[in-house]
Motif scaffolding. Sequence first.
Motif, PDB file in Angstrom:
ATOM      1  N   UNK A 102       0.824  -1.211   0.000  1.00 53.72           N
ATOM      2  CA  UNK A 102       0.000   0.000   0.000  1.00 53.72           C
ATOM      3  C   UNK A 102       0.859   1.262   0.000  1.00 53.72           C
ATOM      4  N   UNK A 103       0.406   2.285  -0.730  1.00 54.75           N
ATOM      5  CA  UNK A 103       1.028   3.606  -0.664  1.00 54.75           C
ATOM      6  C   UNK A 103      -0.078   4.651  -0.603  1.00 54.75           C
ATOM      7  N   UNK A 104       0.317   5.896  -0.485  1.00 57.93           N
ATOM      8  CA  UNK A 104      -0.658   6.985  -0.448  1.00 57.93           C
ATOM      9  C   UNK A 104      -1.473   7.057  -1.739  1.00 57.93           C
ATOM     10  N   UNK A 105      -0.978   6.449  -2.811  1.00 61.09           N
ATOM     11  CA  UNK A 105      -1.680   6.491  -4.099  1.00 61.09           C
ATOM     12  C   UNK A 105      -2.930   5.621  -4.117  1.00 61.09           C
ATOM     13  N   UNK A 106      -3.117   4.797  -3.080  1.00 60.04           N
ATOM     14  CA  UNK A 106      -4.269   3.890  -3.029  1.00 60.04           C
ATOM     15  C   UNK A 106      -5.498   4.513  -2.376  1.00 60.04           C
ATOM     16  N   UNK A 107      -5.493   5.836  -2.205  1.00 66.34           N
ATOM     17  CA  UNK A 107      -6.587   6.498  -1.488  1.00 66.34           C
ATOM     18  C   UNK A 107      -7.115   7.711  -2.247  1.00 66.34           C
ATOM     19  N   UNK A 108      -8.387   7.991  -2.001  1.00 62.95           N
ATOM     20  CA  UNK A 108      -8.976   9.277  -2.367  1.00 62.95           C
ATOM     21  C   UNK A 108      -8.879  10.144  -1.120  1.00 62.95           C
ATOM     22  N   UNK A 109      -8.002  11.120  -1.144  1.00 65.48           N
ATOM     23  CA  UNK A 109      -7.728  11.924   0.050  1.00 65.48           C
ATOM     24  C   UNK A 109      -8.617  13.159   0.076  1.00 65.48           C
ATOM     25  N   UNK A 110      -9.333  13.328   1.173  1.00 69.55           N
ATOM     26  CA  UNK A 110     -10.198  14.502   1.323  1.00 69.55           C
ATOM     27  C   UNK A 110      -9.394  15.693   1.832  1.00 69.55           C
ATOM     28  N   UNK A 111      -8.625  15.494   2.909  1.00 70.24           N
ATOM     29  CA  UNK A 111      -7.862  16.607   3.472  1.00 70.24           C
ATOM     30  C   UNK A 111      -6.958  16.141   4.597  1.00 70.24           C
ATOM     31  N   UNK A 112      -5.909  16.916   4.848  1.00 68.55           N
ATOM     32  CA  UNK A 112      -5.091  16.770   6.058  1.00 68.55           C
ATOM     33  C   UNK A 112      -5.720  17.618   7.147  1.00 68.55           C
ATOM     34  N   UNK A 113      -5.783  17.075   8.365  1.00 65.58           N
ATOM     35  CA  UNK A 113      -6.479  17.777   9.446  1.00 65.58           C
ATOM     36  C   UNK A 113      -5.609  17.989  10.688  1.00 65.58           C
TER      37      UNK A 113
END
Length: 328
Positions: free
Chosen positions: A112-123
């Motif tokens: 897994x990497x960060x590319x496997x996600x739909x990112x909404x936002x950093x909080x």
Amino acid sequence: MLRRTFVKFAGVVAAALAISTFGVASAQAEWPERPVTVVVPWGAGGGTDAVGRILASLLEKELGQPFNVVNRTGGSGVVGHSSIATAAPDGYTIGVITVEIVMMHWAGLTDLTYKDYSVAAQVNLDPGGLMVAKGSPYNSAAELLEAIKTLPASTFKGSGTGQGGIWHLGYAGWMLSEGVDPNVAPWVPSQGSAPALKDMVAGGVDFVTSSLAEGRALIEAGEVRPLANMGDERLAIFPDVPTLKEATGSDWTVGAWRMVAGPKGMPQEVMDKLIPALKKAYDSPEYKEFMEGRGFGMVWRPSAEAEAFMAKADADFGAVMEKAGLKN
């Protein structure tokens, strides 16, 4: 003539019913029409759990459906992060992904990497910290460092997160900055800072590296003693706790962050509702009071900025982990 008129009337009625039915179906399909699962990859009681729960409550209030937090621990964060990435991309499973997502694959724990996600936002963003139990003979980071350097290898054990996780890197990076082999003090993997701190209080490990915010309750209860923070400056909630630079001269800094995301490929209609709702939650007095009250750092980066931030972090951590011998 009457038959033609009836057929025409029937057609109009059927069309009207079809439009009405379509309108109901569309309204029913509007996200969220049922409860949403919010996956937290770390244990209950830790910082990520706390942030996930306050956001879930605020999203529930804004969007009118339950946002149910589920702690899915294991595999040094892999289990929970995997359950987010592999869920159906329909918006009904989202979660709090943490800095470990740009580290776990370098450690060989997952693909897994960060590319496997739909990112909404950093909080959120929190600097690391160094803590010992109240019974520890070490009253400063310099004293602990000297003991690690001079006493036999394996005298000390540290913890704070999983093998190859952010606080493991926090410890290893500090040791490397001081010219010390990180392996002199074995790392004991944990499912987050909360269980690691409990283990330290019980005498299972000698020190914990995690954010001081996560140790705040035990610090204020007198069970844990903070020795340093791994940020660029002192923290407002612990103004008497020096930075590593002040304590030992080390230039090492490290921090953890949290982002709200779902599986890759979530519908744009979902993202178009989730991101504004999340921003409203982030800007709310409730969230600000909650975060400041616990000493958690507030940082907002929307989707594209958050992904760019993760891309850089991924490359940077890979280089540091290789130097620390944590890259597999």
